[in-house]
Design a protein around this motif. Structure first.
Motif, PDB file in Angstrom:
ATOM      1  N   GLY A 294      15.897  46.770  -4.679  1.00 61.94           N
ATOM      2  CA  GLY A 294      15.948  46.889  -3.289  1.00 61.94           C
ATOM      3  C   GLY A 294      14.567  46.372  -2.449  1.00 61.94           C
ATOM      4  O   GLY A 294      13.572  46.580  -3.342  1.00 61.94           O
ATOM      5  N   ALA A 295      15.005  45.847  -1.462  1.00 63.17           N
ATOM      6  CA  ALA A 295      13.352  45.556  -0.907  1.00 63.17           C
ATOM      7  C   ALA A 295      13.678  45.472   0.815  1.00 63.17           C
ATOM      8  O   ALA A 295      14.754  45.453   1.262  1.00 63.17           O
ATOM      9  CB  ALA A 295      13.188  43.946  -1.131  1.00 63.17           C
ATOM     10  N   SER A 296      12.408  45.868   1.409  1.00 62.04           N
ATOM     11  CA  SER A 296      12.509  45.941   2.720  1.00 62.04           C
ATOM     12  C   SER A 296      11.102  45.562   3.282  1.00 62.04           C
ATOM     13  O   SER A 296      10.274  45.892   3.049  1.00 62.04           O
ATOM     14  CB  SER A 296      12.760  47.192   3.031  1.00 62.04           C
ATOM     15  N   THR A 297      11.065  44.372   4.004  1.00 65.67           N
ATOM     16  CA  THR A 297       9.747  43.904   4.272  1.00 65.67           C
ATOM     17  C   THR A 297       9.911  43.443   5.969  1.00 65.67           C
ATOM     18  O   THR A 297      11.029  43.075   6.489  1.00 65.67           O
ATOM     19  CB  THR A 297       9.517  42.620   3.561  1.00 65.67           C
ATOM     20  N   LYS A 298       8.801  43.337   6.352  1.00 70.36           N
ATOM     21  CA  LYS A 298       8.732  42.746   7.895  1.00 70.36           C
ATOM     22  C   LYS A 298       7.437  42.195   8.242  1.00 70.36           C
ATOM     23  O   LYS A 298       6.289  42.548   7.556  1.00 70.36           O
ATOM     24  CB  LYS A 298       9.015  44.064   8.760  1.00 70.36           C
ATOM     25  N   SER A 299       7.054  41.504   9.130  1.00 67.73           N
ATOM     26  CA  SER A 299       5.838  41.041   9.519  1.00 67.73           C
ATOM     27  C   SER A 299       5.283  41.655  10.857  1.00 67.73           C
ATOM     28  O   SER A 299       6.012  41.849  11.657  1.00 67.73           O
ATOM     29  CB  SER A 299       5.904  39.769   9.506  1.00 67.73           C
ATOM     30  N   ILE A 300       3.900  41.951  10.781  1.00 75.90           N
ATOM     31  CA  ILE A 300       3.391  42.539  11.892  1.00 75.90           C
ATOM     32  C   ILE A 300       2.175  41.593  12.057  1.00 75.90           C
ATOM     33  O   ILE A 300       1.449  41.388  11.466  1.00 75.90           O
ATOM     34  CB  ILE A 300       2.888  44.016  11.692  1.00 75.90           C
ATOM     35  N   GLY A 301       2.094  40.798  13.408  1.00 70.83           N
ATOM     36  CA  GLY A 301       1.435  40.102  13.825  1.00 70.83           C
ATOM     37  C   GLY A 301       1.052  38.874  12.576  1.00 70.83           C
ATOM     38  O   GLY A 301       2.633  38.354  12.465  1.00 70.83           O
ATOM     39  N   GLU A 302       0.122  38.738  11.944  1.00 69.23           N
ATOM     40  CA  GLU A 302       0.086  37.438  11.009  1.00 69.23           C
ATOM     41  C   GLU A 302       0.536  38.028   9.556  1.00 69.23           C
ATOM     42  O   GLU A 302       0.689  37.142   8.611  1.00 69.23           O
ATOM     43  CB  GLU A 302      -1.088  36.662  11.035  1.00 69.23           C
ATOM     44  N   ARG A 303       0.551  39.276   9.396  1.00 69.78           N
ATOM     45  CA  ARG A 303       0.587  40.036   8.022  1.00 69.78           C
ATOM     46  C   ARG A 303       1.967  40.259   7.861  1.00 69.78           C
ATOM     47  O   ARG A 303       2.824  40.589   8.797  1.00 69.78           O
ATOM     48  CB  ARG A 303      -0.317  41.054   7.824  1.00 69.78           C
ATOM     49  N   ALA A 304       2.154  40.286   6.528  1.00 67.98           N
ATOM     50  CA  ALA A 304       3.776  41.003   6.068  1.00 67.98           C
ATOM     51  C   ALA A 304       3.385  42.293   5.552  1.00 67.98           C
ATOM     52  O   ALA A 304       2.471  42.439   4.840  1.00 67.98           O
ATOM     53  CB  ALA A 304       4.396  40.038   5.263  1.00 67.98           C
ATOM     54  N   TYR A 305       4.186  43.124   5.852  1.00 67.36           N
ATOM     55  CA  TYR A 305       4.306  44.456   5.054  1.00 67.36           C
ATOM     56  C   TYR A 305       5.675  44.539   4.571  1.00 67.36           C
ATOM     57  O   TYR A 305       6.650  44.145   4.999  1.00 67.36           O
ATOM     58  CB  TYR A 305       3.940  45.543   6.262  1.00 67.36           C
ATOM     59  N   GLY A 306       5.767  45.376   3.724  1.00 73.55           N
ATOM     60  CA  GLY A 306       7.191  46.084   3.128  1.00 73.55           C
ATOM     61  C   GLY A 306       6.859  46.696   1.656  1.00 73.55           C
ATOM     62  O   GLY A 306       5.888  46.661   1.373  1.00 73.55           O
ATOM     63  N   ASN A 307       8.140  46.974   1.109  1.00 71.42           N
ATOM     64  CA  ASN A 307       8.062  47.281  -0.147  1.00 71.42           C
ATOM     65  C   ASN A 307       9.214  46.965  -0.981  1.00 71.42           C
ATOM     66  O   ASN A 307      10.323  46.830  -0.138  1.00 71.42           O
ATOM     67  CB  ASN A 307       7.633  48.814  -0.191  1.00 71.42           C
ATOM     68  N   MET A 308       9.121  47.063  -2.288  1.00 71.91           N
ATOM     69  CA  MET A 308      10.365  46.670  -2.742  1.00 71.91           C
ATOM     70  C   MET A 308      10.318  47.587  -4.323  1.00 71.91           C
ATOM     71  O   MET A 308       9.361  48.051  -4.554  1.00 71.91           O
ATOM     72  CB  MET A 308      10.546  45.142  -3.227  1.00 71.91           C
ATOM     73  N   ILE A 309      11.466  47.801  -4.650  1.00 73.36           N
ATOM     74  CA  ILE A 309      11.781  48.750  -5.926  1.00 73.36           C
ATOM     75  C   ILE A 309      12.002  47.902  -7.007  1.00 73.36           C
ATOM     76  O   ILE A 309      12.965  46.909  -6.860  1.00 73.36           O
ATOM     77  CB  ILE A 309      12.778  49.871  -5.544  1.00 73.36           C
ATOM     78  N   LEU A 310      11.156  47.732  -8.159  1.00 74.16           N
ATOM     79  CA  LEU A 310      11.603  46.931  -9.080  1.00 74.16           C
ATOM     80  C   LEU A 310      11.775  47.974 -10.246  1.00 74.16           C
ATOM     81  O   LEU A 310      11.566  48.944 -10.610  1.00 74.16           O
ATOM     82  CB  LEU A 310      10.124  46.208  -9.651  1.00 74.16           C
ATOM     83  N   GLY A 311      13.072  47.159 -11.128  1.00 73.15           N
ATOM     84  CA  GLY A 311      13.298  47.885 -12.347  1.00 73.15           C
ATOM     85  C   GLY A 311      13.232  47.132 -13.541  1.00 73.15           C
ATOM     86  O   GLY A 311      13.114  46.117 -13.506  1.00 73.15           O
ATOM     87  N   ILE A 312      12.466  47.766 -14.431  1.00 72.60           N
ATOM     88  CA  ILE A 312      11.852  47.126 -15.688  1.00 72.60           C
ATOM     89  C   ILE A 312      12.420  47.812 -16.921  1.00 72.60           C
ATOM     90  O   ILE A 312      12.486  48.997 -17.128  1.00 72.60           O
ATOM     91  CB  ILE A 312      10.529  47.228 -15.767  1.00 72.60           C
ATOM     92  N   MET A 313      13.440  47.150 -17.937  1.00 72.12           N
ATOM     93  CA  MET A 313      13.720  47.438 -18.869  1.00 72.12           C
ATOM     94  C   MET A 313      12.699  47.822 -19.897  1.00 72.12           C
ATOM     95  O   MET A 313      11.896  46.742 -20.318  1.00 72.12           O
ATOM     96  CB  MET A 313      15.013  46.627 -19.451  1.00 72.12           C
ATOM     97  N   GLY A 314      12.645  48.721 -20.699  1.00 69.17           N
ATOM     98  CA  GLY A 314      11.877  48.957 -21.688  1.00 69.17           C
ATOM     99  C   GLY A 314      10.955  50.325 -21.663  1.00 69.17           C
ATOM    100  O   GLY A 314      11.329  51.132 -20.863  1.00 69.17           O
ATOM    101  N   SER A 315       9.674  50.218 -22.449  1.00 68.60           N
ATOM    102  CA  SER A 315       9.254  51.271 -22.269  1.00 68.60           C
ATOM    103  C   SER A 315       8.241  51.532 -21.170  1.00 68.60           C
ATOM    104  O   SER A 315       7.927  50.984 -20.308  1.00 68.60           O
ATOM    105  CB  SER A 315       8.044  51.531 -23.740  1.00 68.60           C
ATOM    106  N   LYS A 316       7.570  52.739 -21.279  1.00 69.98           N
ATOM    107  CA  LYS A 316       6.674  53.223 -20.166  1.00 69.98           C
ATOM    108  C   LYS A 316       5.438  52.422 -20.162  1.00 69.98           C
ATOM    109  O   LYS A 316       4.877  52.038 -19.175  1.00 69.98           O
ATOM    110  CB  LYS A 316       6.355  54.475 -20.231  1.00 69.98           C
ATOM    111  N   GLU A 317       5.099  52.003 -21.437  1.00 66.89           N
ATOM    112  CA  GLU A 317       3.804  51.256 -21.535  1.00 66.89           C
ATOM    113  C   GLU A 317       4.027  49.978 -21.038  1.00 66.89           C
ATOM    114  O   GLU A 317       3.074  49.343 -20.537  1.00 66.89           O
ATOM    115  CB  GLU A 317       3.453  51.349 -23.074  1.00 66.89           C
ATOM    116  N   LYS A 318       5.242  49.406 -21.209  1.00 62.56           N
ATOM    117  CA  LYS A 318       5.575  48.163 -20.709  1.00 62.56           C
ATOM    118  C   LYS A 318       5.595  48.088 -18.929  1.00 62.56           C
ATOM    119  O   LYS A 318       4.863  47.145 -18.418  1.00 62.56           O
ATOM    120  CB  LYS A 318       6.868  47.752 -21.060  1.00 62.56           C
ATOM    121  N   MET A 319       6.100  49.079 -18.460  1.00 59.81           N
ATOM    122  CA  MET A 319       5.921  49.459 -16.974  1.00 59.81           C
ATOM    123  C   MET A 319       4.492  49.576 -16.531  1.00 59.81           C
ATOM    124  O   MET A 319       4.053  48.871 -15.607  1.00 59.81           O
ATOM    125  CB  MET A 319       6.898  50.638 -16.961  1.00 59.81           C
ATOM    126  N   LEU A 320       3.735  50.081 -17.476  1.00 59.25           N
ATOM    127  CA  LEU A 320       2.427  50.214 -16.865  1.00 59.25           C
ATOM    128  C   LEU A 320       1.656  49.028 -16.866  1.00 59.25           C
ATOM    129  O   LEU A 320       0.537  48.784 -16.047  1.00 59.25           O
ATOM    130  CB  LEU A 320       1.618  51.348 -17.634  1.00 59.25           C
TER     131      LEU A 320
END
Ligand code: ATP
Ligand code: MG
Lengths: 341, 235
Positions: A294-320
């Motif tokens: 999922g992602a949700s971003t927007k731009s404010i002035g010249e900058r972009a702001y937002g966030n997304m959720i990434l799903g990574i298959m595997g161990s916790k260490e891989k995610m870190l």
């Protein structure tokens, strides 16, 4: 200058129990003259209580509100009423007198201080001009749209030449276009008349549009305070992040968690992050494949702001490892999403 | 018995009574009703205002004991049946009017019965005023008296007019009852001819006139209330 010092407000719970509600807890804020200051928070955060403590509609349990050196809490009833001519207020529900014409509504605060009828009406006509509704002098509020009613309310609030304008959710009952127009009007008034505006809202878009500084209120506490641009680029508290990201950020619950999946939230705080194909880089450099949940971003002035959720298959260490990699990118913050969130 | 009421003889008699007495009776009924209502409003309106503003969270909080006494006083007066009230206030009536019988004398019990009722009606009208508007007035620096005069009463005018209509029609009904203690008007005629002398036709006509007067008051009241209300868009 408005100084709010150690402000605490405790209510007895409404349903008559002996419980108390701490609506405000040790709030400290300084609001400089001529600024537009935002106070934002979720419903029940204590925004209305805070703004009502500023003009002493609500007496603080502890602490003080000092406006231009005058301690509001120390004023006698009569002095306080006089002071309220300088600190006026507009509301979510406009609160016009329904049985009076628009002109007479604007005359109301002038009548209270005994201004002669002819002078009051002359001033009211000037104000109708300022808010752009000179043709509505003899209309009744019920004949006006919400946006027009708020303009009349603004004109009324300006009648006594205030130094401070308190706006409690002044645009929350309006559609986006009308909201924009009313915010423009407030901005205009702030610039032209130098009136300090305190804008209470639950919408970050309102803060973004007109405020210089903002305080974020959560459960009666100020959890973050600063320049609006700073808060947008580096929201520190979780309350701030919730507000900065549209729709309260991407909801991690969008997809059921797969077996062995780790999730992170990637927060973008500037244009740089969006210029690079990050997910591809992650796959190429580390061999880690991430899917965007999922992602949700927007731009404010010249900058972009937002966030997304990434799903990574595997161990916790891989995610870190992935987290560390992404965090190296300027203006990106990565946080683990708790799986039970 | 009733069949006798509509004989030609009864008609002629009724017409004679109508011609000789009804003009005055209608006038007395209207006069007593309007006068009693006006006096009852003069007393009841301020009390109704006190009932609202004097509350703990009102704009002019008054001592708790005062509010308790005021509330009890109004409730007691309201629960005394009018017929009994008329008898109970006879000494007071004598003191004020000089006599306890007659048209003017009937105004006293009417006012005493009506003002607590009006106080409650005013209370309910004022409670309809949007509390947000009162808060606006406070934030604008209005004093409690300014809030009462410039906000609460003007904002509830349509409701006050509706309630005044209820009051005046109720008082009209009471005034007819006061025929028993010698108050003039249509009530007296209905009682004297219908109850004491079995002239039902005269009684019917008096009752029909009372109904007509109520109807006229109600229509005028409703019109005024609607006309005064600026919240209605399509006018
Ligand atoms: N008069 C009162 N008596 C008891 N509790 C109150 C009173 N006024 C406010 N509160 C409580 O204080 C807290 C803060 O309320 P407040 O109205 O300031 O919130 P808010 O941030 O303005 O919310 P909203 O966005 O819904 O307007 C809430 O928990 C509310 O229930
Ligand atoms: Mg609020």
């Amino acid at each position: 200058m408005i100084e709010i010092k150690n402000l605490t407000k405790t209510f007895n719970a409404r349903n008559g129990e002996n419980r108390t509600v701490e609506a405000l807890k040790n709030v400290n804020l300084t609001i400089s003259d001529g600024s537009i200051y935002g106070i934002i928070g979720m419903s029940g955060a204590g925004k209305s209580t805070l703004v009502r403590c500023i003009n002493m509609l609500e007496r603080p349990t502890e602490g003080s509100v000092i406006i231009d050196g005058v301690d509001m809490g120390a004023l006698k009833e009569k002095e306080l009423r006089a002071k309220r001519k300088e600190v006026t207020m507009i509301f979510q529900s406009f609160n016009l007198l329904m049985q009076r014409t628009c002109l007479k509504n604007i005359c109301f605060p002038l009548e209270l201080v005994g201004v002669k009828k002819a002078d009051a009406e002359k001033r009211a006509m000037e104000l109708l001009e300022i808010v752009g509704l000179p043709d509505k002098a003899n209309a009744y509020p019920a004949q006006l749209s919400g946006g027009q009613q708020q303009r009349i309310a603004i004109a009324r609030a300006l009648a006594t030449n205030p130094k401070v304008l308190l706006c409690d959710e002044a645009t929350s009952a309006l559609d986006p276009k009308t909201t924009h127009q009313i915010l423009e009007l407030i901005k205009d008034i702030n610039k032209k008349l130098g009136i300090t505006c305190i804008v209470i809202t639950h919408q970050m878009s309102v803060v973004e549009e007109i405020c210089d500084r903002v305080a974020i209120l959560e459960n009666g506490e100020v959890v973050e305070e600063g320049e609006v641009t700073d808060i947008f680029s580096h929201p520190k508290s979780s309350a701030a992040r919730h507000l900065v990201y549209p729709d309260g950020g991407v909801n991690p619950d969008i997809l059921a968690l797969r077996e062995g999946e780790q999730r992170v939230r990637v927060v973008f705080n500037g244009a740089v992050a969006t210029e690079r194909p990050l997910i591809a880089q992650l796959a190429i450099d580390l061999g880690i494949e991430a899917s965007i949940l999922g992602a949700s971003t927007k731009s404010i002035g010249e900058r972009a702001y937002g966030n997304m959720i990434l799903g990574i298959m595997g161990s916790k260490e891989k995610m870190l490892r992935a987290k560390e990699y992404l965090e190296a990118v300027p203006d990106v913050i990565v946080e683990e999403v708790e799986n039970d969130a | 018995m009733l069949s006798k009421a509509f004989t030609a003889e009864a008609w002629n008699e009724a017409v004679a009574i109508i011609q000789s007495e009804f003009g005055l009776a209608v006038w007395e009924t209207l006069y007593v009703t309007v006068l009693a209502t006006a006096l009852a409003i003069i007393i009841g309106l301020p009390l109704g205002v006190l009932l609202v503003v004097g509350e703990k969270n009102g704009v002019l909080p008054l001592p708790k004991w005062f509010m308790a006494i005021l509330g009890a006083f109004i409730n007691i007066l309201r629960s005394v049946p009018f017929l009994i009230l008329m008898i109970l206030v006879i000494p007071l009536t004598r003191a004020i009017v000089g006599t306890s019988v007659g048209t003017m004398a009937s105004v006293v019990p009417l006012v005493i019965a009506a003002f607590p009722f009006i106080a409650r009606l005013v209370e309910s009208s004022l409670r309809e005023v949007n509390p947000n508007i009162i808060e606006m007035a406070q934030s604008t620096g209005a004093s409690p008296f300014q809030i009462i005069w410039k906000v609460m009463i003007p904002e509830s005018v349509p409701s006050l007019i509706s309630n005044a209509t209820i009051a005046i029609t109720t008082i009209l009904g009471y005034s007819a009852m006061s025929g028993i203690i010698g108050g003039g008007g249509l009530g007296k005629i209905a009682i004297n001819y219908g109850y004491y002398r079995y002239k039902y036709l005269v009684m019917f006509i008096a009752v029909i006139l009372l109904v007509l007067i109520v109807e006229i008051f109600q229509r005028i009241g409703t019109k005024l209330a609607v006309k005064s209300d600026k919240r209605l868009k399509n006018k």
